[in-house]
Design a protein around this motif. Structure first.
Motif, PDB file in Angstrom:
ATOM      1  N   UNK A   2     -63.924   0.574  -1.920  1.00  0.00           N
ATOM      2  CA  UNK A   2     -65.010   0.576  -2.869  1.00  0.00           C
ATOM      3  C   UNK A   2     -65.170   1.392  -3.520  1.00  0.00           C
ATOM      4  N   UNK A   3     -65.376   1.264  -4.658  1.00  0.00           N
ATOM      5  CA  UNK A   3     -66.847   2.729  -5.541  1.00  0.00           C
ATOM      6  C   UNK A   3     -67.863   2.541  -4.696  1.00  0.00           C
ATOM      7  N   UNK A   4     -68.959   0.973  -4.849  1.00  0.00           N
ATOM      8  CA  UNK A   4     -69.938   1.478  -4.377  1.00  0.00           C
ATOM      9  C   UNK A   4     -69.655   1.645  -3.079  1.00  0.00           C
ATOM     10  N   UNK A   5     -69.076   1.851  -2.087  1.00  0.00           N
ATOM     11  CA  UNK A   5     -69.007   2.099  -0.504  1.00  0.00           C
ATOM     12  C   UNK A   5     -68.788   3.882  -0.608  1.00  0.00           C
ATOM     13  N   UNK A   6     -67.552   3.751  -1.434  1.00  0.00           N
ATOM     14  CA  UNK A   6     -67.747   5.464  -1.465  1.00  0.00           C
ATOM     15  C   UNK A   6     -68.616   6.576  -2.204  1.00  0.00           C
ATOM     16  N   UNK A   7     -69.487   5.376  -3.359  1.00  0.00           N
ATOM     17  CA  UNK A   7     -71.079   5.964  -4.051  1.00  0.00           C
ATOM     18  C   UNK A   7     -71.861   6.481  -2.869  1.00  0.00           C
ATOM     19  N   UNK A   8     -72.258   5.344  -1.894  1.00  0.00           N
ATOM     20  CA  UNK A   8     -72.754   5.339  -0.744  1.00  0.00           C
ATOM     21  C   UNK A   8     -72.771   6.736  -0.101  1.00  0.00           C
ATOM     22  N   UNK A 152     -60.915  12.795  13.519  1.00  0.00           N
ATOM     23  CA  UNK A 152     -59.950  10.840  12.922  1.00  0.00           C
ATOM     24  C   UNK A 152     -61.031  10.691  12.062  1.00  0.00           C
ATOM     25  N   UNK A 153     -62.363  10.593  11.922  1.00  0.00           N
ATOM     26  CA  UNK A 153     -63.337   9.980  10.530  1.00  0.00           C
ATOM     27  C   UNK A 153     -63.368  10.641   9.612  1.00  0.00           C
ATOM     28  N   UNK A 158     -60.729  11.518   4.475  1.00  0.00           N
ATOM     29  CA  UNK A 158     -60.565  11.662   3.609  1.00  0.00           C
ATOM     30  C   UNK A 158     -59.741  11.432   2.161  1.00  0.00           C
ATOM     31  N   UNK A 159     -58.959  11.089   2.251  1.00  0.00           N
ATOM     32  CA  UNK A 159     -57.777  10.059   1.031  1.00  0.00           C
ATOM     33  C   UNK A 159     -59.260   9.551   0.245  1.00  0.00           C
ATOM     34  N   UNK A 160     -60.194   8.903   0.331  1.00  0.00           N
ATOM     35  CA  UNK A 160     -61.351   8.151  -0.674  1.00  0.00           C
ATOM     36  C   UNK A 160     -62.740   9.438  -1.175  1.00  0.00           C
ATOM     37  N   UNK A 161     -62.591  10.492  -0.233  1.00  0.00           N
ATOM     38  CA  UNK A 161     -63.850  11.080  -0.102  1.00  0.00           C
ATOM     39  C   UNK A 161     -63.544  12.865   0.337  1.00  0.00           C
ATOM     40  N   UNK A 162     -62.921  13.421   0.051  1.00  0.00           N
ATOM     41  CA  UNK A 162     -62.554  14.855   0.536  1.00  0.00           C
ATOM     42  C   UNK A 162     -64.098  15.341   1.046  1.00  0.00           C
ATOM     43  N   UNK A 163     -65.374  14.862  -0.243  1.00  0.00           N
ATOM     44  CA  UNK A 163     -66.218  15.937   0.300  1.00  0.00           C
ATOM     45  C   UNK A 163     -66.935  15.627   1.566  1.00  0.00           C
TER      46      UNK A 163
END
Length: 188
Positions: A2-8, A152-153, A158-163
């Motif tokens: 979800x967007x919130x978790x990706x942003x955090x 592994x982490x 990576x598909x959600x947040x490569x940085x």
């Protein structure tokens, strides 16, 4: 994710990597490995802070400044994420003027208290403006509450947040950097 978790999560990665850049905007390219605790570590008296606790500004001028933060309640449902964000300006305010700074922290991001962590790790970040060195390392990495190694982490993230994936993978192996020596800190 979800967007919130990706942003955090992206914010956490940024904060983790910012530890190398706080001493100087002109830092050289970080390198992998060779993490060691700082040489000034034996002189540290750690100031420990609980969840969302703001450090007092009277720590400015403490040398070396050594802090430990509990960041295990970065949670959406109970305001833990908001408390974390609100405490960050004071954390940076006490860190930036320090010549020798070492921060240890314990991260966990989850949706609700008691849920498995979306991501978690223990961090160690330090800089020494008098010697022009800095380093960071992430250990005890978890994904969905389960122990994970950095690769592994990173693949899960990576598909959600490569940085974030790249940052976590690099930090787990240890990252070091050479910084310009700060003249006001010379000789500390």
């Amino acid at each position: 994710m979800p967007t919130f978790r990706r942003s955090v999560a992206t914010g956490l990665a940024t904060l983790m990597l910012t530890a190398l850049g706080t001493a100087s905007a002109a830092a050289s390219e970080p390198g992998a490995g060779e993490y060691t605790d700082p040489e000034f570590g034996a002189d540290c008296t750690f100031h420990r802070f609980g969840e969302g606790e703001t450090p007092p500004l009277d720590l400015i001028g403490t040398e070396p400044l050594c802090v430990e933060y509990a960041k295990r309640d970065i949670t959406v449902s109970n305001g833990g994420a908001a408390r974390f964000v609100l405490a960050e300006p004071a954390r940076f305010a006490v860190a930036l003027p320090a010549c020798q700074y070492w921060q240890k922290d314990h991260w966990s991001v989850q949706t609700r208290p008691g849920d498995p962590a979306v991501v978690g790790w223990d961090g160690s970040y330090w800089f020494d403006k008098s010697s022009g060195t800095a380093a960071l390392r992430a250990t005890r990495i978890t994904i969905a509450g389960q122990p994970a190694d950095a690769s592994d982490a990173a693949e899960v993230l990576r598909p959600h947040d490569p940085q974030l994936a790249d940052a976590l993978e690099r930090a787990a192996g240890g990252v070091t950097a050479q910084l310009p020596v700060s003249l006001p800190c010379f000789g500390i």
